[in-house]
Motif scaffolding. Sequence first.
Motif, mmCIF file in Angstrom:
data_model
loop_
_atom_site.group_PDB
_atom_site.id
_atom_site.type_symbol
_atom_site.label_atom_id
_atom_site.label_comp_id
_atom_site.label_asym_id
_atom_site.label_seq_id
_atom_site.Cartn_x
_atom_site.Cartn_y
_atom_site.Cartn_z
ATOM 1 N N ARG A 1 43.355 16.950 -22.776
ATOM 2 C CA ARG A 1 44.129 15.979 -22.174
ATOM 3 C C ARG A 1 43.228 14.702 -21.903
ATOM 4 O O ARG A 1 42.071 15.036 -21.600
ATOM 5 C CB ARG A 1 44.689 16.332 -20.795
ATOM 6 N N GLY A 2 43.512 13.580 -22.518
ATOM 7 C CA GLY A 2 42.807 12.468 -22.252
ATOM 8 C C GLY A 2 42.104 11.889 -23.695
ATOM 9 O O GLY A 2 41.765 11.025 -23.904
ATOM 10 N N ASP A 3 41.881 12.949 -24.697
ATOM 11 C CA ASP A 3 41.545 12.774 -25.946
ATOM 12 C C ASP A 3 42.614 11.891 -26.865
ATOM 13 O O ASP A 3 43.678 12.114 -26.592
ATOM 14 C CB ASP A 3 41.088 14.005 -26.795
ATOM 15 N N GLU A 4 42.147 11.404 -27.973
ATOM 16 C CA GLU A 4 42.956 10.870 -28.914
ATOM 17 C C GLU A 4 43.611 12.189 -29.775
ATOM 18 O O GLU A 4 42.985 12.807 -30.127
ATOM 19 C CB GLU A 4 42.145 9.819 -29.838
#
Length: 300
Positions: A237-240
């Motif tokens: 979560r939070g990554d591209e």
Amino acid sequence: MNEQYDYLVVGAGLFGAVFAHEAALRGKRVKVIEKRDHIAGNIYTKEVAGIQVHQYGAHIFHTSDREIWDYVNQFAEFNRYTNSPVANYKGHMYNLPFNMNTFSELWGVRTPAEAAAKIAEQRAAANLGDHQPRNLEEQAIALIGTDIYKKLIKGYTEKQWGQKATDLPAFIIRRLPVRYTYDNNYFNDTYQGNAVVNYTDAETPYTRVIEHKHFEFGKGDADQTVITREFPANWQRGDEPYYPVNNQTNNTLYKQYAKLAAAEPQVIFGGRLGQYRYYDMHQVIHAALVTVASEFATTK
Ligand code: UDP
């Protein structure tokens, strides 16, 4: 504050952009919102020293569909870049995609018949059985034999996807052509360069190196270049997000989302992540145009 729209498009990637453009052409009022500070989703390029740098990994447009080709040419002029990456396997260079040059480099064979015999021999020795290939490993060996599987596919695939080739779907490897001709698609110009080198061993932590200026035949500052290395990583979560990982667990999960999506007739889910498909650019455009056709055939 009181703006009224017919469509709110969330995300200015290929699917959203094509849909928004087509809806606007049909007189609809459309608002596009985008969380990043640029359009184009993961196909965005940013100019650095006159070089278009592919910020989210290289995107090379290709299609055999004349309609899609004509469609994209109304927006931009395309160059004639031909992709012919080479593979670096522990310091040995091999031509890609798998073709007579690769077979000749590996086995010293000269004719398509010799190459086919070599592949058939390796396929037979692998005892794959009569059934359809059940995973990427079986599919790869069935297509091009164990030598190429071990040197050019297994290491690259397992580091890219972070999973065993035996746990990945067979269709992924069918993206790559297998040719019994001496055809790497190299150009004849002096200043062509090759933009992509794949590292197919398991030890090198990145999958490929891209030298962006060669997508445009060396355009940009002569004494500058931009090179990127693609390091695979498990998504958190939070990554591209980049690739849909179409293994069984994820496809089952996607089906649950698709059921929820179907209960929202006012919302269209599209694109690589929206439809959880390993789409190429031309396929996303095609999917968006199909959506446009059905949307505007049924609404007033
Ligand atoms: N692949 C491989 N060796 C290579 C290039 C690709 O084994 O040198 C496999 C790998 O599993 C990869 C798939 O083929 O995920 C599709 O490769 P492609 O280059 O089409 O992937 P993309 O450009 O979408 O990253």
